[in-house]
Design an enzyme around this catalytic site. Structure first.
Site, PDB file in Angstrom:
ATOM      1  N   HIS A 129      -8.206  -2.531   0.173  1.00  0.00           N
ATOM      2  CA  HIS A 129      -6.908  -3.566  -0.732  1.00  0.00           C
ATOM      3  C   HIS A 129      -7.710  -5.176  -0.655  1.00  0.00           C
ATOM      4  O   HIS A 129      -8.514  -5.626   0.561  1.00  0.00           O
ATOM      5  CB  HIS A 129      -5.601  -3.062  -0.157  1.00  0.00           C
ATOM      6  CG  HIS A 129      -4.663  -3.713  -0.346  1.00  0.00           C
ATOM      7  ND1 HIS A 129      -3.941  -5.113  -0.332  1.00  0.00           N
ATOM      8  CD2 HIS A 129      -3.575  -3.563  -0.689  1.00  0.00           C
ATOM      9  CE1 HIS A 129      -3.359  -5.350  -1.244  1.00  0.00           C
ATOM     10  NE2 HIS A 129      -2.732  -4.212  -1.782  1.00  0.00           N
ATOM     11  N   ASP A 206      -6.693   0.517   8.281  1.00  0.00           N
ATOM     12  CA  ASP A 206      -5.586   0.492   7.319  1.00  0.00           C
ATOM     13  C   ASP A 206      -5.412   1.304   7.021  1.00  0.00           C
ATOM     14  O   ASP A 206      -5.540   2.120   6.279  1.00  0.00           O
ATOM     15  CB  ASP A 206      -6.015  -1.020   6.306  1.00  0.00           C
ATOM     16  CG  ASP A 206      -5.175  -1.184   5.224  1.00  0.00           C
ATOM     17  OD1 ASP A 206      -3.655  -0.224   5.586  1.00  0.00           O
ATOM     18  OD2 ASP A 206      -5.783  -1.104   3.649  1.00  0.00           O
ATOM     19  N   GLN A 209      -0.976   3.482   3.949  1.00  0.00           N
ATOM     20  CA  GLN A 209      -0.946   4.438   3.226  1.00  0.00           C
ATOM     21  C   GLN A 209      -1.182   6.094   4.008  1.00  0.00           C
ATOM     22  O   GLN A 209      -0.178   6.799   3.391  1.00  0.00           O
ATOM     23  CB  GLN A 209      -1.930   4.810   2.058  1.00  0.00           C
ATOM     24  CG  GLN A 209      -2.045   3.339   1.308  1.00  0.00           C
ATOM     25  CD  GLN A 209      -0.720   3.008   0.479  1.00  0.00           C
ATOM     26  OE1 GLN A 209      -0.123   4.148  -0.463  1.00  0.00           O
ATOM     27  NE2 GLN A 209      -0.088   1.758  -0.104  1.00  0.00           N
ATOM     28  N   LYS A 232       6.419   1.545   3.747  1.00  0.00           N
ATOM     29  CA  LYS A 232       5.441   2.259   3.016  1.00  0.00           C
ATOM     30  C   LYS A 232       6.415   3.656   3.912  1.00  0.00           C
ATOM     31  O   LYS A 232       6.054   5.052   3.142  1.00  0.00           O
ATOM     32  CB  LYS A 232       4.033   2.722   3.215  1.00  0.00           C
ATOM     33  CG  LYS A 232       3.666   1.222   3.292  1.00  0.00           C
ATOM     34  CD  LYS A 232       3.442   1.299   1.541  1.00  0.00           C
ATOM     35  CE  LYS A 232       1.890  -0.848   1.497  1.00  0.00           C
ATOM     36  NZ  LYS A 232       2.172  -0.602   0.055  1.00  0.00           N
ATOM     37  N   CYS A 370      -3.971  -4.349  -6.462  1.00  0.00           N
ATOM     38  CA  CYS A 370      -4.325  -5.249  -5.080  1.00  0.00           C
ATOM     39  C   CYS A 370      -6.041  -4.522  -5.117  1.00  0.00           C
ATOM     40  O   CYS A 370      -6.448  -4.960  -3.472  1.00  0.00           O
ATOM     41  CB  CYS A 370      -3.322  -5.849  -4.017  1.00  0.00           C
ATOM     42  SG  CYS A 370      -2.063  -6.396  -4.112  1.00  0.00           S
TER      43      CYS A 370
END
Length: 412
Positions: A129, A206, A209, A232, A370
């Site tokens: 991202h 990261d 997700q 999220k 993104c």
């Protein structure tokens, strides 16, 4: 809405906790398939947020009156809850930010300014991202470090052999996502981290997700930093988490200056607070942080294993149905995926498809998500992305596929 026959998910009970799903959009029952962008918010979370503003609204860590004490207690209970949720060694390794983007920027600024120097190498993957690309570009510009890109294959999987060749003693940081937001690819982060450690590199994961789908254990992963976002995870917007190892957090400088992050201030200098407060300048999103605890409770009550099994069932079901649609081309076919389907339809632009689906009450995401460098690698401008959550159903997928069939028939 029927129950799955192969998992322990009680879909009626779960959907009852999301009143937002019980509405019509453009005269059609809402089908919300944009969960990779943001999930809907559980009622227990909304109730906690309302309770805070109606009963407990006060600033934290500063007042001795009852409301301030209740507010502080709720805020710190969420820190303890995150500590348990991701199995950090201690609660003080949990820093609250406004989202994954700010968490990564914090590391890029604070850790990067102290430890990066000219000629050092930062490895990021082709799947990232923009939030895990741009902060490192800015850090490289400031320090003279060099960014190198870990390649992927056409299925959207990181090429581990190529990654191993890129790693060397100049590698100071490896920053990768746990799960691709565009393609749903689940990356082999544990192996990526092990290989980085062998070269003495720091790792930044990261997990925005991954958090709603996969059980995260930072001690098992052995990562140095990890970021995630409440919104999220069926929680409020404006709340993020940065996990960092104590030894690193203690030696890197603050990200921002102001209240809360200080012990003593004079015009001759300032002594900074202990972690985690050193990185939490100013008044945070107190009510949203307190409510975030209930989102984690919601996930744990269902169980990550049950969530993963049910969402995988939805993914397999959708893939089997979508194959029959003329001109359907899946984008990202990794062997290990979360419940995300990116695709294109021949002769239909993604934006047109998104608008036509919205007219039928179906919310999907269109565009580059993104991840422009990823789209450049795939030689496309963008995709349509349907992303499922624990409250999604096979019946909704049926309507989605029937709607696609009708739209495609108009263009072919």
């Amino acid at each position: 809405m029927s129950n799955s026959t192969t998992t322990a998910i009680d879909i009626k009970k779960i959907r009852a906790q999301f009143p937002v799903l019980n509405q019509e959009v453009n005269g059609k029952p809402l089908i919300y398939f944009d969960n990779a962008a943001t999930s809907q918010t559980a009622k227990s979370v909304v109730d906690a947020l309302i309770k805070f503003y109606e009963k407990d609204h006060a600033n934290i860590h500063r007042g001795i009156h009852t409301l301030a004490e209740r507010s502080t207690k709720g805020f710190e209970e969420t820190r303890e809850r995150v500590h348990q949720f991701i199995n950090s060694e201690e609660a003080d390794e949990i820093i609250f930010t406004k989202g994954t983007t700010e968490s990564i920027n914090l590391v890029a600024q604070s850790w990067g300014s102290k430890f990066l120097k000219k000629g050092d190498e930062i490895l990021i993957s082709q799947l990232e991202h923009h939030s895990n690309i741009v902060p490192w570009q800015l850090a490289a510009e400031r320090t003279g470090a060099i960014i190198k890109v870990i390649p992927i294959n056409e299925k959207g999987e990181i090429l581990l052999d190529a990654y191993k060749k890129l790693l060397n003693r100049k590698t100071k940081l490896v920053a990768v996502n746990y799960v691709s937001n565009s393609l749903g690819t689940i990356n082999p982060v544990k192996e990526i981290i092990e290989l980085a450690i062998a070269q003495g590199a720091i790792t930044m994961i990261d997990a925005a997700q991954a958090a709603p789908h996969i059980k995260i254990d930072v001690q098992d992963l052995n990562c140095d930093f990890l970021a995630l976002s409440s919104h999220k995870m069926y929680g409020p917007t404006g709340v993020g988490v940065l996990y960092g190892r104590r030894d690193l957090l203690e030696v890197i400088p603050p990200y921002q200056g102001g209240g809360e992050m200080i012990k003593d201030v004079s015009f001759n200098g300032t002594t900074f607070n202990d972690i985690p407060y050193k990185f939490e300048a100013g008044t945070p999103n107190i009510g949203e942080v307190i409510a975030f605890k209930f989102a984690m409770d919601f996930i744990d009550e269902i169980g990550h294993e049950n969530i993963q099994a049910y969402e995988h069932e939805l993914l397999e079901y959708a893939n089997s149905k979508l194959k029959s649609i003329p001109g359907f081309t899946p984008i990202g076919t990794a062997d290990k995926k979360t419940s995300v389907i990116s695709f294109l339809i021949r002769n239909v632009h993604p934006y047109d498809l998104g608008q036509l689906l919205d007219a039928k009450g179906i919310a999907v995401r269109t565009g580059h998500h993104c991840t422009q460098p990823l789209m450049d690698f795939l030689e496309i401008d963008g995709t349509v992305r349907a992303s499922f959550a624990v409250y999604s159903t096979k019946e909704e997928i049926d309507v989605f596929c029937e709607s696609l069939q009708k739209i495609v028939a108009r263009f072919n």
